[in-house]
Design a protein around this motif. Structure first.
Motif, PDB file in Angstrom:
ATOM      1  N   PHE A 178     -19.356  -2.208 -31.687  1.00  0.00           N
ATOM      2  CA  PHE A 178     -18.025  -2.048 -32.280  1.00  0.00           C
ATOM      3  C   PHE A 178     -16.937  -2.388 -31.267  1.00  0.00           C
ATOM      4  CE2 PHE A 178     -14.222   0.540 -32.968  1.00  0.00           C
ATOM      5  CZ  PHE A 178     -13.864   0.146 -34.253  1.00  0.00           C
ATOM      6  N   SER A 179     -17.109  -1.923 -30.041  1.00  0.00           N
ATOM      7  CA  SER A 179     -16.096  -2.182 -29.014  1.00  0.00           C
ATOM      8  C   SER A 179     -15.911  -3.672 -28.782  1.00  0.00           C
ATOM      9  CB  SER A 179     -16.490  -1.490 -27.704  1.00  0.00           C
ATOM     10  OG  SER A 179     -16.506  -0.083 -27.866  1.00  0.00           O
ATOM     11  N   MET A 180     -17.016  -4.412 -28.747  1.00  0.00           N
ATOM     12  CA  MET A 180     -16.916  -5.850 -28.525  1.00  0.00           C
ATOM     13  C   MET A 180     -16.359  -6.578 -29.750  1.00  0.00           C
ATOM     14  SD  MET A 180     -17.588  -6.732 -25.467  1.00  0.00           S
ATOM     15  CE  MET A 180     -16.659  -5.249 -25.054  1.00  0.00           C
ATOM     16  N   LEU A 181     -16.773  -6.155 -30.947  1.00  0.00           N
ATOM     17  CA  LEU A 181     -16.231  -6.770 -32.159  1.00  0.00           C
ATOM     18  C   LEU A 181     -14.730  -6.497 -32.272  1.00  0.00           C
ATOM     19  CD1 LEU A 181     -19.086  -5.971 -34.702  1.00  0.00           C
ATOM     20  CD2 LEU A 181     -18.451  -8.225 -33.839  1.00  0.00           C
ATOM     21  N   ARG A 182     -14.327  -5.288 -31.883  1.00  0.00           N
ATOM     22  CA  ARG A 182     -12.903  -4.959 -31.920  1.00  0.00           C
ATOM     23  C   ARG A 182     -12.127  -5.813 -30.921  1.00  0.00           C
ATOM     24  NH1 ARG A 182     -10.066   1.037 -31.902  1.00  0.00           N
ATOM     25  NH2 ARG A 182      -7.915   0.273 -31.890  1.00  0.00           N
ATOM     26  N   ALA A 183     -12.695  -5.990 -29.733  1.00  0.00           N
ATOM     27  CA  ALA A 183     -12.036  -6.819 -28.721  1.00  0.00           C
ATOM     28  C   ALA A 183     -11.887  -8.259 -29.203  1.00  0.00           C
ATOM     29  CB  ALA A 183     -12.824  -6.777 -27.415  1.00  0.00           C
ATOM     30  N   ALA A 184     -12.860  -8.723 -29.987  1.00  0.00           N
ATOM     31  CA  ALA A 184     -12.779 -10.080 -30.529  1.00  0.00           C
ATOM     32  C   ALA A 184     -11.757 -10.168 -31.658  1.00  0.00           C
ATOM     33  CB  ALA A 184     -14.153 -10.521 -31.032  1.00  0.00           C
ATOM     34  N   TYR A 185     -11.635  -9.103 -32.427  1.00  0.00           N
ATOM     35  CA  TYR A 185     -10.800  -9.094 -33.629  1.00  0.00           C
ATOM     36  C   TYR A 185      -9.312  -8.911 -33.322  1.00  0.00           C
ATOM     37  CZ  TYR A 185      -9.056  -7.085 -38.077  1.00  0.00           C
ATOM     38  OH  TYR A 185      -8.344  -6.798 -39.208  1.00  0.00           O
ATOM     39  N   GLU A 186      -8.997  -8.059 -32.354  1.00  0.00           N
ATOM     40  CA  GLU A 186      -7.598  -7.693 -32.124  1.00  0.00           C
ATOM     41  C   GLU A 186      -6.680  -8.880 -31.793  1.00  0.00           C
ATOM     42  OE1 GLU A 186      -7.782  -4.395 -29.356  1.00  0.00           O
ATOM     43  OE2 GLU A 186      -7.447  -2.996 -31.015  1.00  0.00           O
ATOM     44  N   PRO A 187      -7.138  -9.885 -31.031  1.00  0.00           N
ATOM     45  CA  PRO A 187      -6.225 -11.002 -30.739  1.00  0.00           C
ATOM     46  C   PRO A 187      -5.817 -11.824 -31.966  1.00  0.00           C
ATOM     47  CG  PRO A 187      -8.009 -10.929 -29.137  1.00  0.00           C
ATOM     48  CD  PRO A 187      -8.376  -9.981 -30.234  1.00  0.00           C
ATOM     49  N   VAL A 188      -6.550 -11.694 -33.081  1.00  0.00           N
ATOM     50  CA  VAL A 188      -6.229 -12.509 -34.265  1.00  0.00           C
ATOM     51  C   VAL A 188      -5.722 -11.651 -35.425  1.00  0.00           C
ATOM     52  CG1 VAL A 188      -7.787 -14.385 -33.647  1.00  0.00           C
ATOM     53  CG2 VAL A 188      -8.680 -12.460 -34.966  1.00  0.00           C
ATOM     54  N   LEU A 189      -5.213 -10.456 -35.123  1.00  0.00           N
ATOM     55  CA  LEU A 189      -4.711  -9.568 -36.172  1.00  0.00           C
ATOM     56  C   LEU A 189      -3.617 -10.225 -37.006  1.00  0.00           C
ATOM     57  CD1 LEU A 189      -4.457  -6.128 -34.301  1.00  0.00           C
ATOM     58  CD2 LEU A 189      -6.114  -6.768 -36.057  1.00  0.00           C
ATOM     59  N   THR A 190      -2.690 -10.877 -36.347  1.00  0.00           N
ATOM     60  CA  THR A 190      -1.573 -11.491 -37.073  1.00  0.00           C
ATOM     61  C   THR A 190      -2.061 -12.604 -37.991  1.00  0.00           C
ATOM     62  OG1 THR A 190      -0.051 -10.971 -35.255  1.00  0.00           O
ATOM     63  CG2 THR A 190       0.635 -12.671 -36.821  1.00  0.00           C
ATOM     64  N   ALA A 191      -2.972 -13.425 -37.479  1.00  0.00           N
ATOM     65  CA  ALA A 191      -3.482 -14.540 -38.281  1.00  0.00           C
ATOM     66  C   ALA A 191      -4.260 -14.055 -39.496  1.00  0.00           C
ATOM     67  CB  ALA A 191      -4.363 -15.436 -37.416  1.00  0.00           C
ATOM     68  N   LEU A 192      -4.953 -12.922 -39.357  1.00  0.00           N
ATOM     69  CA  LEU A 192      -5.789 -12.421 -40.448  1.00  0.00           C
ATOM     70  C   LEU A 192      -5.039 -11.496 -41.408  1.00  0.00           C
ATOM     71  CD1 LEU A 192      -9.119 -11.641 -38.544  1.00  0.00           C
ATOM     72  CD2 LEU A 192      -8.606 -13.596 -40.005  1.00  0.00           C
ATOM     73  N   ALA A 193      -3.813 -11.141 -41.074  1.00  0.00           N
ATOM     74  CA  ALA A 193      -3.069 -10.165 -41.877  1.00  0.00           C
ATOM     75  C   ALA A 193      -3.010 -10.500 -43.366  1.00  0.00           C
ATOM     76  CB  ALA A 193      -1.660  -9.988 -41.313  1.00  0.00           C
ATOM     77  N   PRO A 194      -2.738 -11.752 -43.773  1.00  0.00           N
ATOM     78  CA  PRO A 194      -2.651 -12.030 -45.212  1.00  0.00           C
ATOM     79  C   PRO A 194      -3.950 -11.752 -45.966  1.00  0.00           C
ATOM     80  CG  PRO A 194      -1.641 -13.802 -43.950  1.00  0.00           C
ATOM     81  CD  PRO A 194      -2.364 -12.938 -42.970  1.00  0.00           C
ATOM     82  N   VAL A 195      -5.085 -12.081 -45.344  1.00  0.00           N
ATOM     83  CA  VAL A 195      -6.368 -11.886 -46.015  1.00  0.00           C
ATOM     84  C   VAL A 195      -6.804 -10.427 -45.969  1.00  0.00           C
ATOM     85  CG1 VAL A 195      -8.785 -12.599 -46.058  1.00  0.00           C
ATOM     86  CG2 VAL A 195      -7.027 -14.238 -45.441  1.00  0.00           C
ATOM     87  N   MET A 196      -6.442  -9.725 -44.895  1.00  0.00           N
ATOM     88  CA  MET A 196      -6.882  -8.343 -44.721  1.00  0.00           C
ATOM     89  C   MET A 196      -5.994  -7.339 -45.442  1.00  0.00           C
ATOM     90  SD  MET A 196      -9.628  -8.448 -42.960  1.00  0.00           S
ATOM     91  CE  MET A 196      -9.762  -6.693 -42.651  1.00  0.00           C
ATOM     92  N   SER A 197      -4.862  -7.782 -45.967  1.00  0.00           N
ATOM     93  CA  SER A 197      -3.881  -6.842 -46.514  1.00  0.00           C
ATOM     94  C   SER A 197      -4.445  -5.982 -47.642  1.00  0.00           C
ATOM     95  CB  SER A 197      -2.641  -7.597 -46.996  1.00  0.00           C
ATOM     96  OG  SER A 197      -2.984  -8.521 -48.016  1.00  0.00           O
ATOM     97  N   ALA A 198      -5.252  -6.574 -48.527  1.00  0.00           N
ATOM     98  CA  ALA A 198      -5.799  -5.800 -49.647  1.00  0.00           C
ATOM     99  C   ALA A 198      -6.732  -4.703 -49.150  1.00  0.00           C
ATOM    100  CB  ALA A 198      -6.533  -6.726 -50.616  1.00  0.00           C
ATOM    101  N   GLU A 199      -7.536  -5.027 -48.144  1.00  0.00           N
ATOM    102  CA  GLU A 199      -8.484  -4.034 -47.621  1.00  0.00           C
ATOM    103  C   GLU A 199      -7.765  -2.910 -46.884  1.00  0.00           C
ATOM    104  OE1 GLU A 199     -11.540  -3.881 -43.940  1.00  0.00           O
ATOM    105  OE2 GLU A 199     -12.061  -5.348 -45.478  1.00  0.00           O
ATOM    106  N   VAL A 200      -6.936  -3.273 -45.904  1.00  0.00           N
ATOM    107  CA  VAL A 200      -6.305  -2.233 -45.089  1.00  0.00           C
ATOM    108  C   VAL A 200      -5.214  -1.498 -45.861  1.00  0.00           C
ATOM    109  CG1 VAL A 200      -6.875  -3.363 -42.915  1.00  0.00           C
ATOM    110  CG2 VAL A 200      -4.714  -3.900 -44.038  1.00  0.00           C
ATOM    111  N   GLY A 201      -4.778  -2.073 -46.974  1.00  0.00           N
ATOM    112  CA  GLY A 201      -3.819  -1.379 -47.819  1.00  0.00           C
ATOM    113  C   GLY A 201      -4.469  -0.492 -48.865  1.00  0.00           C
ATOM    114  N   ASN A 202      -5.797  -0.458 -48.870  1.00  0.00           N
ATOM    115  CA  ASN A 202      -6.551   0.325 -49.849  1.00  0.00           C
ATOM    116  C   ASN A 202      -6.783   1.743 -49.322  1.00  0.00           C
ATOM    117  OD1 ASN A 202      -8.225   1.267 -51.860  1.00  0.00           O
ATOM    118  ND2 ASN A 202      -9.969  -0.046 -51.325  1.00  0.00           N
ATOM    119  N   ALA A 203      -5.717   2.521 -49.256  1.00  0.00           N
ATOM    120  CA  ALA A 203      -5.827   3.882 -48.715  1.00  0.00           C
ATOM    121  C   ALA A 203      -6.823   4.722 -49.509  1.00  0.00           C
ATOM    122  CB  ALA A 203      -4.454   4.549 -48.708  1.00  0.00           C
TER     123      ALA A 203
END
Length: 239
Positions: free
Chosen positions: A175-200
């Motif tokens: 998880f730590s390594m996947l997170r380290a890989a994911y965090e630099p592209v948060l802005t680029a992925l925001a449009p696609v991830m919005s439905a998931e992370v907005g699903n409180a």
């Protein structure tokens, strides 16, 4: 224009980064021999101790084989390195690498449900109360947040707590390594991830299954939460 902090690096760090980049990009292929320590120092215009330190780090990372009195040889990072190279592989030359992104997404969808299942099985009564308090707080933050990047950061914190509850060092390191890989592209992925992370509500249901000790339901809830965005991202990547 958004300025970025200037990172001060040592000379050996610069040498290390240059060779790592060439190895992971394939410019230096597996089996290739590097110039000698003296030749590298001359070509890079740095001291031999700086080159030696960089080569030692490269060897420890499983990227090269250093043999006394023989040439330093580039290794196949796919077989000799660990997850620590994943963030470097995901973004190369400032560009997202689709094949690497696909593998990260596949690992995310595969591991998430199992981590949720383990968390539900292993969270004892006392631990469940602490986990519930943490997850309830994060879900409330998800429900109130509007910024697409901060939403993803809250979601990462949510999963961080679940990984802790799963009590698996292997999953923690992954998880730590996947997170380290994911965090630099948060802005680029925001449009696609919005439905998931907005699903409180989805996060709330997953949290409830975990703290109530329902492992099968926790796995199903995690799969339902992670699946749609993963499928959408894989579709964008052309898989």
């Amino acid at each position: 224009m958004g300025f970025q902090p200037v990172v001060k690096r040592s000379v050996s760090e610069d040498v290390f980064e240059q060779i790592v980049s060439d190895v992971l990009s394939g410019e230096l292929a597996a089996g290739a021999a590097l110039p000698s320590e003296r030749q590298l120092a001359e070509q890079l215009r740095v001291s031999r101790p700086a080159v030696r330190e960089a080569l030692q780090r490269l060897s420890a990372a499983g990227l090269v084989a250093v043999r006394q009195g023989d040439a330093t040889t580039v290794l196949d990072y796919r077989r000799g390195s660990g997850l620590e190279v994943l963030p470097r592989l995901l973004v190369q030359g400032g560009e997202l690498q689709p094949a690497v992104a696909r593998s990260v997404l596949e690992a995310r969808l595969h591991n998430g449900p199992k981590i949720a299942e383990l968390a539900a099985r292993r969270a004892g009564v006392g631990a469940a109360a602490r986990v519930r308090a943490d997850l309830d707080r994060i879900v409330a933050e998800l429900a109130a947040e509007q910024d697409p990047v901060r939403l993803q950061l809250h979601a990462l914190e949510f999963w961080d707590r679940i990984v802790d509850a799963a009590d698996s060092i292997a999953f923690r390191l992954m998880f730590s390594m996947l997170r380290a890989a994911y965090e630099p592209v948060l802005t680029a992925l925001a449009p696609v991830m919005s439905a998931e992370v907005g699903n409180a509500a989805g996060y709330r249901d997953l949290a409830a299954a975990i703290v109530s000790g329902r492992p099968e339901e926790a796995a199903d809830r995690a799969r339902a939460l992670l699946g749609p965005a993963t499928a959408a991202l894989l579709d964008i990547l052309g898989d």
